[in-house]
Write a protein that holds these residues in place. Structure first.
Motif, PDB file in Angstrom:
ATOM      1  N   GLU A  76       0.828  -1.206   0.000  1.00  0.00           N
ATOM      2  CA  GLU A  76       0.000   0.000   0.000  1.00  0.00           C
ATOM      3  C   GLU A  76       0.866   1.262   0.000  1.00  0.00           C
ATOM      4  OE1 GLU A  76      -2.228   2.058   3.617  1.00  0.00           O
ATOM      5  OE2 GLU A  76      -3.231   0.200   3.004  1.00  0.00           O
ATOM      6  N   ILE A  77       0.530   2.187  -0.885  1.00  0.00           N
ATOM      7  CA  ILE A  77       1.205   3.486  -0.911  1.00  0.00           C
ATOM      8  C   ILE A  77       0.289   4.564  -0.338  1.00  0.00           C
ATOM      9  CG2 ILE A  77       2.294   5.254  -2.354  1.00  0.00           C
ATOM     10  CD1 ILE A  77       2.915   3.072  -4.371  1.00  0.00           C
ATOM     11  N   VAL A  78      -0.937   4.616  -0.840  1.00  0.00           N
ATOM     12  CA  VAL A  78      -1.911   5.627  -0.413  1.00  0.00           C
ATOM     13  C   VAL A  78      -3.242   4.946  -0.098  1.00  0.00           C
ATOM     14  CG1 VAL A  78      -3.299   7.621  -1.137  1.00  0.00           C
ATOM     15  CG2 VAL A  78      -0.890   7.517  -1.741  1.00  0.00           C
ATOM     16  N   ARG A  79      -3.851   5.370   0.991  1.00  0.00           N
ATOM     17  CA  ARG A  79      -5.216   4.903   1.294  1.00  0.00           C
ATOM     18  C   ARG A  79      -6.027   6.060   1.860  1.00  0.00           C
ATOM     19  NH1 ARG A  79      -6.897   2.160   6.030  1.00  0.00           N
ATOM     20  NH2 ARG A  79      -4.688   1.681   6.437  1.00  0.00           N
ATOM     21  N   LEU A  80      -7.185   6.305   1.288  1.00  0.00           N
ATOM     22  CA  LEU A  80      -8.135   7.281   1.812  1.00  0.00           C
ATOM     23  C   LEU A  80      -9.287   6.518   2.444  1.00  0.00           C
ATOM     24  CD1 LEU A  80      -6.565   9.076  -0.271  1.00  0.00           C
ATOM     25  CD2 LEU A  80      -8.686  10.362  -0.560  1.00  0.00           C
ATOM     26  N   SER A  81      -9.644   6.894   3.661  1.00  0.00           N
ATOM     27  CA  SER A  81     -10.735   6.249   4.372  1.00  0.00           C
ATOM     28  C   SER A  81     -11.810   7.269   4.715  1.00  0.00           C
ATOM     29  CB  SER A  81     -10.204   5.580   5.651  1.00  0.00           C
ATOM     30  OG  SER A  81     -11.253   4.992   6.386  1.00  0.00           O
ATOM     31  N   ARG A  82     -12.950   7.162   4.021  1.00  0.00           N
ATOM     32  CA  ARG A  82     -14.132   7.986   4.270  1.00  0.00           C
ATOM     33  C   ARG A  82     -13.806   9.486   4.268  1.00  0.00           C
ATOM     34  NH1 ARG A  82     -18.573   5.294   8.025  1.00  0.00           N
ATOM     35  NH2 ARG A  82     -19.722   6.530   6.503  1.00  0.00           N
ATOM     36  N   VAL A  83     -13.134   9.904   3.220  1.00  0.00           N
ATOM     37  CA  VAL A  83     -12.707  11.308   3.089  1.00  0.00           C
ATOM     38  C   VAL A  83     -13.793  12.135   2.409  1.00  0.00           C
ATOM     39  CG1 VAL A  83     -11.102  12.843   1.880  1.00  0.00           C
ATOM     40  CG2 VAL A  83     -10.240  10.834   3.107  1.00  0.00           C
ATOM     41  N   SER A  84     -14.108  13.257   3.024  1.00  0.00           N
ATOM     42  CA  SER A  84     -15.023  14.225   2.430  1.00  0.00           C
ATOM     43  C   SER A  84     -14.335  15.580   2.361  1.00  0.00           C
ATOM     44  CB  SER A  84     -16.314  14.343   3.252  1.00  0.00           C
ATOM     45  OG  SER A  84     -17.043  13.130   3.219  1.00  0.00           O
ATOM     46  N   LYS A  85     -14.686  16.346   1.327  1.00  0.00           N
ATOM     47  CA  LYS A  85     -14.060  17.664   1.146  1.00  0.00           C
ATOM     48  C   LYS A  85     -15.019  18.544   0.350  1.00  0.00           C
ATOM     49  CE  LYS A  85     -10.350  20.509   0.922  1.00  0.00           C
ATOM     50  NZ  LYS A  85      -9.618  21.049   2.079  1.00  0.00           N
ATOM     51  N   GLY A  86     -15.151  19.782   0.780  1.00  0.00           N
ATOM     52  CA  GLY A  86     -15.991  20.723   0.053  1.00  0.00           C
ATOM     53  C   GLY A  86     -15.506  22.140   0.299  1.00  0.00           C
ATOM     54  N   PHE A  87     -16.210  23.084  -0.296  1.00  0.00           N
ATOM     55  CA  PHE A  87     -15.825  24.490  -0.106  1.00  0.00           C
ATOM     56  C   PHE A  87     -17.060  25.373  -0.195  1.00  0.00           C
ATOM     57  CE2 PHE A  87     -15.576  23.653  -4.629  1.00  0.00           C
ATOM     58  CZ  PHE A  87     -16.148  24.778  -5.222  1.00  0.00           C
ATOM     59  N   ASN A  88     -16.946  26.539   0.434  1.00  0.00           N
ATOM     60  CA  ASN A  88     -18.026  27.517   0.408  1.00  0.00           C
ATOM     61  C   ASN A  88     -17.834  28.486  -0.743  1.00  0.00           C
ATOM     62  OD1 ASN A  88     -19.580  26.795   2.830  1.00  0.00           O
ATOM     63  ND2 ASN A  88     -17.730  27.386   3.952  1.00  0.00           N
ATOM     64  N   ASP A  89     -18.914  28.743  -1.458  1.00  0.00           N
ATOM     65  CA  ASP A  89     -18.921  29.748  -2.520  1.00  0.00           C
ATOM     66  C   ASP A  89     -20.081  30.692  -2.223  1.00  0.00           C
ATOM     67  OD1 ASP A  89     -18.668  31.250  -4.779  1.00  0.00           O
ATOM     68  OD2 ASP A  89     -19.403  29.716  -6.166  1.00  0.00           O
ATOM     69  N   GLY A  90     -19.744  31.792  -1.532  1.00  0.00           N
ATOM     70  CA  GLY A  90     -20.814  32.666  -1.064  1.00  0.00           C
ATOM     71  C   GLY A  90     -21.622  31.940  -0.007  1.00  0.00           C
ATOM     72  N   ASP A  91     -22.929  31.856  -0.206  1.00  0.00           N
ATOM     73  CA  ASP A  91     -23.773  31.168   0.775  1.00  0.00           C
ATOM     74  C   ASP A  91     -24.044  29.717   0.376  1.00  0.00           C
ATOM     75  OD1 ASP A  91     -25.320  31.697  -1.407  1.00  0.00           O
ATOM     76  OD2 ASP A  91     -26.998  32.593  -0.294  1.00  0.00           O
ATOM     77  N   LYS A  92     -23.339  29.234  -0.660  1.00  0.00           N
ATOM     78  CA  LYS A  92     -23.521  27.855  -1.098  1.00  0.00           C
ATOM     79  C   LYS A  92     -22.316  26.995  -0.723  1.00  0.00           C
ATOM     80  CE  LYS A  92     -26.559  28.742  -5.067  1.00  0.00           C
ATOM     81  NZ  LYS A  92     -26.735  28.573  -6.536  1.00  0.00           N
ATOM     82  N   TYR A  93     -22.601  25.745  -0.356  1.00  0.00           N
ATOM     83  CA  TYR A  93     -21.534  24.796  -0.042  1.00  0.00           C
ATOM     84  C   TYR A  93     -21.483  23.740  -1.138  1.00  0.00           C
ATOM     85  CZ  TYR A  93     -18.649  21.412   2.476  1.00  0.00           C
ATOM     86  OH  TYR A  93     -17.650  20.549   2.837  1.00  0.00           O
ATOM     87  N   HIS A  94     -20.277  23.551  -1.714  1.00  0.00           N
ATOM     88  CA  HIS A  94     -20.099  22.575  -2.786  1.00  0.00           C
ATOM     89  C   HIS A  94     -19.325  21.368  -2.249  1.00  0.00           C
ATOM     90  CE1 HIS A  94     -21.469  25.321  -5.997  1.00  0.00           C
ATOM     91  NE2 HIS A  94     -20.877  26.259  -5.264  1.00  0.00           N
ATOM     92  N   GLN A  95     -19.963  20.221  -2.292  1.00  0.00           N
ATOM     93  CA  GLN A  95     -19.318  18.976  -1.859  1.00  0.00           C
ATOM     94  C   GLN A  95     -18.604  18.376  -3.067  1.00  0.00           C
ATOM     95  OE1 GLN A  95     -20.209  17.667   1.451  1.00  0.00           O
ATOM     96  NE2 GLN A  95     -18.492  16.267   1.260  1.00  0.00           N
ATOM     97  N   VAL A  96     -17.245  18.312  -3.018  1.00  0.00           N
ATOM     98  CA  VAL A  96     -16.509  17.775  -4.162  1.00  0.00           C
ATOM     99  C   VAL A  96     -16.086  16.326  -3.938  1.00  0.00           C
ATOM    100  CG1 VAL A  96     -15.727  19.966  -5.116  1.00  0.00           C
ATOM    101  CG2 VAL A  96     -14.364  18.867  -3.349  1.00  0.00           C
TER     102      VAL A  96
END
Length: 222
Positions: free
Chosen positions: A4-24
């Motif tokens: 194993e080199i890389v493992r992501l476990s249940r990763v979430s990431k998003g950002f705010n754009d004004g009053d909106k939240y974008h889940q990427v």
């Protein structure tokens, strides 16, 4: 045996754009092993580059865990990230990011110097295979886009990293040059036993990889 080199476990990431939240990225779990070659596809703005930046330590996560070489990065500081990038990671960007005051050979040797490594027969082999032998003493500013991309690939592979992250590596190249670069990239990564995670919009480029992940609406499908 693959490790194993890389493992992501249940990763979430998003950002705010004004009053909106974008889940990427939405509760993503994935794993990359030695010698895996994976094409990462998906629509523009879906988070492909974000995922690469998280793995490289340029962006951070508050939800989920990232493991590098089976170690949790939760408490990593700049020192650990710098060491990982220097010793184990190669990166190829669409914009090349070459050091313009330096010539071709010195650009390729840059990652070696960071690791206190010397120029090796492997570096000569890279230069030969990538068609750079005749221009190795030229300033990178005088090269074509295709040649500059080849220099970027040679620099990324010179220290034989365990992992190569490539963000649209053929995005600025014509079709023929792009095919040549992909052929060489997959060949050289195989010979150095390097895993590849490559962002691409090109189905032809994706076909050079063994596996394909598609990122859309925050989820990855294989």
């Amino acid at each position: 045996m693959a490790s194993e080199i890389v493992r992501l476990s249940r990763v979430s990431k998003g950002f705010n754009d004004g009053d909106k939240y974008h889940q990427v990225l939405d509760d993503i779990s994935l794993r990359l092993d030695t010698a895996d070659t994976i094409a990462l596809t998906g629509p523009s703005g879906c988070g492909k580059s974000t995922l690469l930046n998280i793995i490289a330590g340029f962006e951070f996560i508050k939800q989920g865990q990232l493991f590098i070489n089976s170690q949790s990065t939760s408490n990593w500081q700049d020192k650990q990230w710098s060491l990982f990038r220097r010793q184990h990671l190669g990166m190829v960007f669409q914009q090349f990011n070459l050091l313009t005051p330096l010539n071709v050979k010195d650009n390729i040797a840059f990652s070696l110097r960071l690791n206190q490594q010397k120029w090796s027969p492997w570096c000569d082999y890279l230069i030969e295979q990538l068609g750079l032998a005749e221009v190795k003493n030229r300033s990178v500013e005088t090269l074509s886009g295709g040649q500059q991309q080849r220099v970027a690939i040679a620099r990324a592979l010179a220290h034989k990293p365990r992992l190569l992250l490539a963000d649209e590596p053929t995005g600025n190249l014509d079709e023929k040059s792009g095919q040549q670069v992909m052929t060489l990239l997959s060949l050289l990564a195989k010979e150095s036993n390097t895993a590849i995670l490559m962002v691409t919009h090109s189905s032809d480029c994706a076909d050079f990889m063994k596996r394909r992940w598609h990122l859309e609406h925050g989820k990855i499908l294989e």
